[in-house]
Enzyme design. Structure first.
Site, PDB file in Angstrom:
ATOM      1  N   SER A   1      11.437  -3.559   2.927  1.00  0.00           N
ATOM      2  CA  SER A   1      10.991  -3.357   4.307  1.00  0.00           C
ATOM      3  C   SER A   1      11.466  -1.992   4.792  1.00  0.00           C
ATOM      4  CB  SER A   1      11.506  -4.478   5.203  1.00  0.00           C
ATOM      5  OG  SER A   1      12.909  -4.552   5.128  1.00  0.00           O
TER       6      SER A   1
ATOM      7  N   LYS B   1       0.849  -1.202   0.000  1.00  0.00           N
ATOM      8  CA  LYS B   1       0.000   0.000   0.000  1.00  0.00           C
ATOM      9  C   LYS B   1       0.874   1.238   0.000  1.00  0.00           C
ATOM     10  CE  LYS B   1       0.812   1.162   4.542  1.00  0.00           C
ATOM     11  NZ  LYS B   1       1.553   2.390   4.940  1.00  0.00           N
TER      12      LYS B   1
ATOM     13  N   GLY C   1       4.728  -3.984   3.818  1.00  0.00           N
ATOM     14  CA  GLY C   1       5.135  -5.292   3.287  1.00  0.00           C
ATOM     15  C   GLY C   1       4.979  -6.419   4.297  1.00  0.00           C
ATOM     16  N   GLY C   2       5.470  -6.228   5.503  1.00  0.00           N
ATOM     17  CA  GLY C   2       5.349  -7.268   6.524  1.00  0.00           C
ATOM     18  C   GLY C   2       3.908  -7.523   6.905  1.00  0.00           C
TER      19      GLY C   2
ATOM     20  N   ASP D   1      -2.133  -1.743  10.407  1.00  0.00           N
ATOM     21  CA  ASP D   1      -2.479  -1.801   8.983  1.00  0.00           C
ATOM     22  C   ASP D   1      -2.683  -3.226   8.479  1.00  0.00           C
ATOM     23  OD1 ASP D   1       0.157  -2.516   9.176  1.00  0.00           O
ATOM     24  OD2 ASP D   1       0.866  -1.278   7.509  1.00  0.00           O
TER      25      ASP D   1
END
Lengths: 83, 271
Positions: free
Chosen positions: B92, B8, B98-99, B133
């Site tokens: 990252s 995102k 991403g995580g 998130d």
């Protein structure tokens, strides 16, 4: 590898510093005869046809087909809620 | 079984107030972008996580995909020992989620593969403790996020037709560092109203508050944003608390443009 590195001039080996171009954008650049796809394509192509010919193109087309499916999936999922 | 994740970007980010519990309330828009990791699982005699692609620092047991496995088992779900292969393509420490995206993808994949019977809402609730998130990545559809970034309202926003340029320098911005320079304030115009205007009008009205605190300490990030604007971006901004910067363009970025950012991680794709 999900995201392909189409810049054949990019010899960076550090994954964190590479340039990645999605297949759709790479295709658009290729249509514009862009030099982003020079390098090994031209190196393997002695017939004077320029970008988009020779062994390099075959590699890219094969990769495109494989990766396009993944991108389509992401795209569809990202836009399935009316966007 | 194999799946892909999404990432995102934040379209605007207002830190609106500091809460008594120490967290900050904010408002931002999460918008999915088509850069993805891939996750592959198979049953095995014991748990094993291998990470390929962009290196991920830290103990594999602390990786969010493993935390999802442990979380589900602790909740009583029958998840057998797994061999997990994670291909990291999303940088990252970039503000791209991403995580968190990997965590959500893992939960969805386990739900499907082992018939756990979880609804999307239930998965969102389970993922919330792992990161504000994380729940966004269950549906991966544009939302206005409020609260501490964990209360979502769906948005009918589409950037289809735009071209994304994403650049991630080596700079690392800690969340603490980003918040330290912020004075919470209520925006003059609510984000939902700003985002409803044409993209071409966003540059001076769609603001990421973290840029004010991060840019002075990280001039490289500020310079990337300015260069994107110089190259004709309709909108450019830092995502989240950094350190990635994204630009939206009406046409695909030219090779010269891509090479101008080449010392950094560069990614481009149509939205």
């Amino acid at each position: 590898m999900t995201n392909l590195n189409f810049d054949l001039n990019d010899t960076t080996t550090d994954m964190k510093k590479k340039t990645y171009i999605a297949p759709q954008t790479a295709t658009a650049l290729m249509d514009n005869d862009s030099d982003i796809l020079t390098g090994s394509i031209h190196d393997t192509n002695a017939d004077g046809l320029g970008v988009g010919s020779g062994t390099g193109e075959n590699d890219i087309i094969e990769a495109n087909a494989k990766e396009q499916a993944i991108w389509d999936e992401v795209w569809n999922r990202s836009h399935q809620y009316g966007n | 079984m194999k799946t892909t994740t999404c990432a995102k970007v934040n379209l605007g980010l207002h830190v609106t107030e500091r809460r008594p519990d120490g967290y900050h309330n904010l408002e931002t828009v999460f918008y999915p972008i088509p850069i993805c990791d891939t996750l592959e699982i198979s049953t095995d005699s014991e748990d094993h996580l291998s990470v390929e692609g962009i290196p991920v620092a830290g103990d594999p047991n602390d990786n969010l995909v493993m935390k999802v496995v442990y979380l589900l088992r602790n909740k009583g779900f029958a998840v057998p020992p797994l061999s997990i292969r994670l291909q990291k393509n999303i940088p990252s420490g970039a503000g791209l989620g991403g995580g968190s995206s990997d965590a959500a993808a893992m939960m969805k994949m386990l739900n499907t593969e082992f018939h756990l019977g979880l609804s999307e809402t239930e998965m969102e609730e389970l993922l919330t403790p792992l990161g504000a998130d994380c729940p966004f990545f269950v549906r991966c559809s544009p939302v206005l996020a409020t609260g501490i970034g964990n209360i979502f309202s769906p948005l009918s926003l589409s950037l289809k037709g735009k071209h994304l340029l994403l650049v991630k320098p080596d700079d690392f911005v800690s969340t603490r560092e980003a918040y330290q320079g912020i004075t919470p304030r209520q925006p003059e115009t609510p984000l939902a109203e700003v985002i409803s205007r044409p993209v071409e009008e966003w540059q001076h009205i769609l603001v990421n508050d973290f840029e004010r605190s991060v840019f002075p300490q990280h001039p490289t990030i500020a310079a990337i944003k300015q260069r994107m604007i110089d190259f004709g971006a309709q909108y450019a901004a830092m995502s989240g608390s950094g350190s990635s910067v994204f630009g939206l363009y009406s046409t695909p970025p030219s090779p010269d443009m891509l090479r101008a950012f080449a010392p950094h991680f560069v990614f481009t794709a149509p939205m």
